[in-house]
Design a protein around this motif. Structure first.
Motif, PDB file in Angstrom:
ATOM      1  N   ARG A  86     -54.003  -2.904 -45.055  1.00 42.91           N
ATOM      2  CA  ARG A  86     -54.603  -1.624 -45.441  1.00 42.91           C
ATOM      3  C   ARG A  86     -56.096  -1.787 -45.737  1.00 42.91           C
ATOM      4  NH1 ARG A  86     -52.497   2.741 -49.921  1.00 42.91           N
ATOM      5  NH2 ARG A  86     -54.274   4.099 -49.644  1.00 42.91           N
ATOM      6  N   LEU A  87     -56.444  -2.826 -46.495  1.00 40.05           N
ATOM      7  CA  LEU A  87     -57.845  -3.079 -46.810  1.00 40.05           C
ATOM      8  C   LEU A  87     -58.641  -3.355 -45.537  1.00 40.05           C
ATOM      9  CD1 LEU A  87     -60.164  -3.527 -48.796  1.00 40.05           C
ATOM     10  CD2 LEU A  87     -59.384  -5.893 -49.040  1.00 40.05           C
ATOM     11  N   GLY A  88     -58.072  -4.154 -44.633  1.00 37.30           N
ATOM     12  CA  GLY A  88     -58.762  -4.475 -43.387  1.00 37.30           C
ATOM     13  C   GLY A  88     -59.044  -3.254 -42.539  1.00 37.30           C
ATOM     14  N   LEU A  89     -58.027  -2.423 -42.344  1.00 32.68           N
ATOM     15  CA  LEU A  89     -58.228  -1.205 -41.546  1.00 32.68           C
ATOM     16  C   LEU A  89     -59.215  -0.254 -42.220  1.00 32.68           C
ATOM     17  CD1 LEU A  89     -54.635  -0.498 -40.209  1.00 32.68           C
ATOM     18  CD2 LEU A  89     -56.663  -1.130 -38.888  1.00 32.68           C
ATOM     19  N   LEU A  90     -59.109  -0.111 -43.537  1.00 33.30           N
ATOM     20  CA  LEU A  90     -60.038   0.756 -44.262  1.00 33.30           C
ATOM     21  C   LEU A  90     -61.465   0.242 -44.123  1.00 33.30           C
ATOM     22  CD1 LEU A  90     -60.536   3.142 -46.165  1.00 33.30           C
ATOM     23  CD2 LEU A  90     -60.107   1.572 -48.076  1.00 33.30           C
ATOM     24  N   SER A  91     -61.643  -1.061 -44.275  1.00 32.57           N
ATOM     25  CA  SER A  91     -62.973  -1.656 -44.146  1.00 32.57           C
ATOM     26  C   SER A  91     -63.544  -1.420 -42.756  1.00 32.57           C
ATOM     27  CB  SER A  91     -62.905  -3.151 -44.450  1.00 32.57           C
ATOM     28  OG  SER A  91     -64.165  -3.750 -44.247  1.00 32.57           O
ATOM     29  N   LEU A  92     -62.742  -1.631 -41.726  1.00 34.29           N
ATOM     30  CA  LEU A  92     -63.221  -1.425 -40.358  1.00 34.29           C
ATOM     31  C   LEU A  92     -63.554   0.042 -40.097  1.00 34.29           C
ATOM     32  CD1 LEU A  92     -60.807  -3.794 -38.412  1.00 34.29           C
ATOM     33  CD2 LEU A  92     -63.253  -4.149 -38.840  1.00 34.29           C
ATOM     34  N   ARG A  93     -62.727   0.939 -40.570  1.00 30.45           N
ATOM     35  CA  ARG A  93     -62.982   2.371 -40.359  1.00 30.45           C
ATOM     36  C   ARG A  93     -64.245   2.825 -41.085  1.00 30.45           C
ATOM     37  NH1 ARG A  93     -56.721   4.122 -41.120  1.00 30.45           N
ATOM     38  NH2 ARG A  93     -56.064   3.655 -38.989  1.00 30.45           N
ATOM     39  N   LEU A  94     -64.398   2.383 -42.345  1.00 34.69           N
ATOM     40  CA  LEU A  94     -65.602   2.745 -43.091  1.00 34.69           C
ATOM     41  C   LEU A  94     -66.845   2.120 -42.454  1.00 34.69           C
ATOM     42  CD1 LEU A  94     -64.374   2.502 -46.786  1.00 34.69           C
ATOM     43  CD2 LEU A  94     -64.949   4.575 -45.501  1.00 34.69           C
ATOM     44  N   GLY A 112     -47.126 -13.165 -42.356  1.00 33.56           N
ATOM     45  CA  GLY A 112     -48.277 -12.622 -41.666  1.00 33.56           C
ATOM     46  C   GLY A 112     -47.951 -11.802 -40.445  1.00 33.56           C
ATOM     47  N   ALA A 113     -46.712 -11.302 -40.342  1.00 38.23           N
ATOM     48  CA  ALA A 113     -46.282 -10.604 -39.124  1.00 38.23           C
ATOM     49  C   ALA A 113     -47.132  -9.347 -38.864  1.00 38.23           C
ATOM     50  CB  ALA A 113     -44.813 -10.221 -39.241  1.00 38.23           C
ATOM     51  N   SER A 114     -47.379  -8.552 -39.913  1.00 40.44           N
ATOM     52  CA  SER A 114     -48.115  -7.328 -39.679  1.00 40.44           C
ATOM     53  C   SER A 114     -49.575  -7.604 -39.368  1.00 40.44           C
ATOM     54  CB  SER A 114     -48.016  -6.405 -40.897  1.00 40.44           C
ATOM     55  OG  SER A 114     -48.620  -7.038 -42.022  1.00 40.44           O
ATOM     56  N   ALA A 115     -50.069  -8.782 -39.739  1.00 42.72           N
ATOM     57  CA  ALA A 115     -51.466  -9.123 -39.488  1.00 42.72           C
ATOM     58  C   ALA A 115     -51.711  -9.353 -38.005  1.00 42.72           C
ATOM     59  CB  ALA A 115     -51.856 -10.365 -40.277  1.00 42.72           C
ATOM     60  N   GLN A 116     -50.692  -9.576 -37.223  1.00 41.80           N
ATOM     61  CA  GLN A 116     -50.879  -9.838 -35.799  1.00 41.80           C
ATOM     62  C   GLN A 116     -50.724  -8.595 -34.959  1.00 41.80           C
ATOM     63  OE1 GLN A 116     -51.996 -12.744 -34.750  1.00 41.80           O
ATOM     64  NE2 GLN A 116     -52.031 -13.315 -36.895  1.00 41.80           N
ATOM     65  N   SER A 117     -50.280  -7.508 -35.532  1.00 38.54           N
ATOM     66  CA  SER A 117     -50.083  -6.286 -34.754  1.00 38.54           C
ATOM     67  C   SER A 117     -51.368  -5.506 -34.666  1.00 38.54           C
ATOM     68  CB  SER A 117     -48.989  -5.431 -35.385  1.00 38.54           C
ATOM     69  OG  SER A 117     -49.378  -5.047 -36.685  1.00 38.54           O
ATOM     70  N   PRO A 118     -51.570  -4.767 -33.583  1.00 37.22           N
ATOM     71  CA  PRO A 118     -52.785  -3.949 -33.487  1.00 37.22           C
ATOM     72  C   PRO A 118     -52.732  -2.849 -34.533  1.00 37.22           C
ATOM     73  CG  PRO A 118     -51.441  -3.729 -31.481  1.00 37.22           C
ATOM     74  CD  PRO A 118     -50.750  -4.693 -32.402  1.00 37.22           C
ATOM     75  N   GLY A 119     -53.895  -2.442 -34.974  1.00 38.65           N
ATOM     76  CA  GLY A 119     -53.973  -1.376 -35.958  1.00 38.65           C
ATOM     77  C   GLY A 119     -53.766  -0.022 -35.300  1.00 38.65           C
ATOM     78  N   PRO A 120     -53.509   1.005 -36.107  1.00 40.79           N
ATOM     79  CA  PRO A 120     -53.358   2.353 -35.566  1.00 40.79           C
ATOM     80  C   PRO A 120     -54.696   2.878 -35.072  1.00 40.79           C
ATOM     81  CG  PRO A 120     -53.262   2.364 -37.975  1.00 40.79           C
ATOM     82  CD  PRO A 120     -53.322   0.938 -37.544  1.00 40.79           C
ATOM     83  N   ALA A 121     -54.657   3.886 -34.257  1.00 41.44           N
ATOM     84  CA  ALA A 121     -55.876   4.475 -33.694  1.00 41.44           C
ATOM     85  C   ALA A 121     -56.747   4.990 -34.810  1.00 41.44           C
ATOM     86  CB  ALA A 121     -55.513   5.610 -32.739  1.00 41.44           C
ATOM     87  N   VAL A 122     -58.062   4.872 -34.632  1.00 39.27           N
ATOM     88  CA  VAL A 122     -59.024   5.316 -35.638  1.00 39.27           C
ATOM     89  C   VAL A 122     -59.348   6.767 -35.404  1.00 39.27           C
ATOM     90  CG1 VAL A 122     -61.343   4.993 -36.517  1.00 39.27           C
ATOM     91  CG2 VAL A 122     -60.005   3.040 -35.841  1.00 39.27           C
TER      92      VAL A 122
END
Length: 137
Positions: A5-13, A127-137
């Motif tokens: 969640r933090l990673g996706l939020l950081s990338l989106r921001l 770390g399974a979820s860490a290897q999946s692509p993130g949702p669309a931005v």
């Protein structure tokens, strides 16, 4: 907050910040170029490049494995923060210097948030979820 969640939020921001900053730099290039002592096309080109980078960050967040996207953007942010800070040493005027250093600090903070997200991803069980692509931005 989880690493995902933090990673996706950081990338989106980060992408949103780059879009706004790049657009402002490109639009205000005629006003800012004289204060920076740089030709208008150079400042405008930097603004456009930052907008293109914003699109690349959004694409990476949506299409690449989260760890890969975070590492790539984090390294780019560290390089960008160093370059902006170095450029600020050559600018004329205290206000311009402070504005440019503020941008360097912002970019550095994004790199820090991405490093924290990567550390949390490493601590995730399996770390399974860490290897999946993130949702669309």
């Amino acid at each position: 907050m989880s690493g995902d969640r933090l990673g996706l939020l950081s990338l989106r921001l980060d992408a949103a910040y780059c879009l706004v900053l790049g657009g402002a730099v490109a639009a205000l290039a005629p006003s800012w170029a004289p204060a920076l002592g740089v030709p208008v096309p150079v400042v405008a080109g930097i603004g456009v490049a930052v907008v293109v980078w914003a699109a690349a960050v959004a694409w990476m967040a949506a299409r690449l494995r989260l760890r890969v996207a975070l590492r790539t953007v984090m390294v780019a942010n560290v390089v960008a923060a160093a370059a902006v800070a170095a450029f600020s040493a050559t600018t004329a005027g205290v206000l311009v210097l402070l504005a440019v250093l503020a941008v360097a600090a912002d970019v550095g903070l994004f790199a820090g948030s991405q490093a924290v997200a990567l550390r949390r991803l490493g601590a995730a069980p399996g770390g399974a979820s860490a290897q999946s692509p993130g949702p669309a931005v």
